[in-house]
Design a protein around this motif. Structure first.
Motif, PDB file in Angstrom:
ATOM      1  N   PRO A  78       9.479   0.988   9.138  1.00 49.01           N
ATOM      2  CA  PRO A  78      10.780   1.302   8.539  1.00 49.01           C
ATOM      3  C   PRO A  78      11.274   2.651   9.067  1.00 49.01           C
ATOM      4  N   MET A 102       0.099   4.424   8.139  1.00 50.81           N
ATOM      5  CA  MET A 102       0.818   3.824   7.020  1.00 50.81           C
ATOM      6  C   MET A 102       2.245   3.436   7.369  1.00 50.81           C
ATOM      7  N   GLY A 103       2.677   3.728   8.599  1.00 50.51           N
ATOM      8  CA  GLY A 103       3.983   3.247   9.015  1.00 50.51           C
ATOM      9  C   GLY A 103       5.125   4.204   8.791  1.00 50.51           C
ATOM     10  N   GLN A 233       6.510   2.946   0.670  1.00 46.58           N
ATOM     11  CA  GLN A 233       6.278   1.657   1.331  1.00 46.58           C
ATOM     12  C   GLN A 233       6.279   0.508   0.340  1.00 46.58           C
ATOM     13  N   THR A 234       5.715   0.754  -0.839  1.00 44.54           N
ATOM     14  CA  THR A 234       5.613  -0.361  -1.782  1.00 44.54           C
ATOM     15  C   THR A 234       6.948  -0.639  -2.472  1.00 44.54           C
ATOM     16  N   ASP A 238       7.708  -1.935   3.996  1.00 42.43           N
ATOM     17  CA  ASP A 238       7.281  -3.251   4.466  1.00 42.43           C
ATOM     18  C   ASP A 238       5.930  -3.704   3.915  1.00 42.43           C
ATOM     19  N   TRP A 239       5.506  -3.086   2.792  1.00 44.03           N
ATOM     20  CA  TRP A 239       4.231  -3.531   2.202  1.00 44.03           C
ATOM     21  C   TRP A 239       4.439  -4.788   1.386  1.00 44.03           C
TER      22      TRP A 239
END
Lengths: 239, 239
Positions: A78, A102-103, A233-234, A238-239
């Motif tokens: 993201p 973790m992105g 993320q959550t 995208d999680w």
């Protein structure tokens, strides 16, 4: 057939593409990892996804890989920046590693009023981000920006990028993120001493700042970074 | 008046209570931290909250503090265990530190089929938990259990304790936790190689197991621990 070793390379990747190796890469693959001609290596460059490449030449000072098939599409994270005040070396390394794992799309070390750190080794932190991507199966490597003063960063802040401001002494987290709009974000983590009163005031005054709490205990900066990335993320990622 | 130094002690705490210091504590407070008689130290023991104590005697081999006022009530964390397979030393230390910081009640190192680690230094890990509590302002110190085999742990598992099972290749996270009932929990994090097929089957068969995903990238075990603690705390805990 699955490659056990993943290697980041600078070159463009595509089926049939030859990838010459430099001395360090050759030393790692053939000296350290004892890979023979014919073995398969997974390659990624942060732009073209992942390719399975066969070793066609192996030498002490170099070698050649040939890309055979694409094994993974590029998976962009993201549009999330992680802005944090560098702390002790090991913990700063850790934050960069976790952000890559973790992105996060971009990692911005910042200097705040209470930051101790005067300089960072950008190249070393970037190498940590590459290594984390190699390990975690990522096809994207976040860019580590140069150390920048928070006030200057905010002077030039794009108004379409939200800030998730991890401030102390606040309640509620999920609701805050649930109500926000827009898909460009930056997480902002302060130094061990927290933000100064002037910094907090300025940040809270922005319409695109969303202040969230990270619980009733005081978290170290590295813990706060991982916790904030998880929350973002959550809720929005995208999680 | 606020104490800058927080110290964990074994003794019971209460207003007027005298706390004799051992050699190590005296060395730390008077030798390293240069605290004079009359200075205030924050004390906690994991049971009685936090007390402000004044230094009344300072020597090379000992000293005495006297508790004056209670500065914090005991804040118990939620009834959450963190079960994880120990990995490399630095990362295992890190997991224990983060669990103490983020509010776990009990830390259980486990041996799974794919765990490399044969033993742990329980006392060293417990000392890390104490140090993390000293740093983060916590009044509770999670107990670090002895290393235990996962199958034996599951043989004796209390049926009223939910398991948040961090499994790979799953979708959805928040919904899973949102639907669960009961307030006793354990987070279960596997080793680098993941769980064996037999372990996964057994875990999924329990009615109290709630499998959640930690996103599309592969996370290292230490990252997974912090991310899982964050998810649990934000959905079911005290954040």
């Amino acid at each position: 057939m699955k490659a056990k070793i993943r290697l980041y390379v600078e070159q463009g990747l595509g089926v049939g593409q030859s990838i010459p190796l430099d001395r360090d890469q050759a030393h790692y693959l053939f000296g350290v990892m004892r890979q023979p001609v014919g073995a398969y290596i997974a390659l990624f460059n942060g732009r073209d996804g992942e390719y399975l490449a066969r070793i066609v030449e192996a030498g002490k000072r170099g070698g050649v890989l040939e890309c055979e098939t694409q094994s993974r599409l590029l998976q962009m994270p993201p549009d999330l920046w992680l802005c944090f005040a560098p702390i002790k070396k090991a913990r700063t390394d850790f934050i960069v590693e976790k952000a890559a794992e973790m992105g996060a799309m971009r990692i911005c070390p910042i200097q705040t009023e209470f930051t101790n750190s005067e300089r960072i080794r950008r190249d070393r932190l970037q190498a940590h981000a590459v290594e984390a991507a190699e390990q975690c199966g990522g096809t994207y490597v976040p860019e580590v920006a140069d150390l920048q003063r928070l006030d200057r960063l905010l002077d030039a802040w794009p108004t379409d990028r939200n800030i998730m401001f991890c401030d102390e002494n606040l309640a509620g987290a999920g609701e805050v993120l649930g109500k926000a709009t827009g898909d460009k974000w930056a997480i902002l983590i302060g130094p061990e001493g927290g933000f100064s009163e002037a910094e907090r005031k300025r940040l809270h005054a922005f319409p695109f700042t969303h202040a969230v709490s990270l619980g009733p205990r005081i978290l170290r900066a590295d813990t706060a970074a991982v916790a904030a990335l998880t929350l973002w993320q959550t809720h929005l990622g995208d999680w």
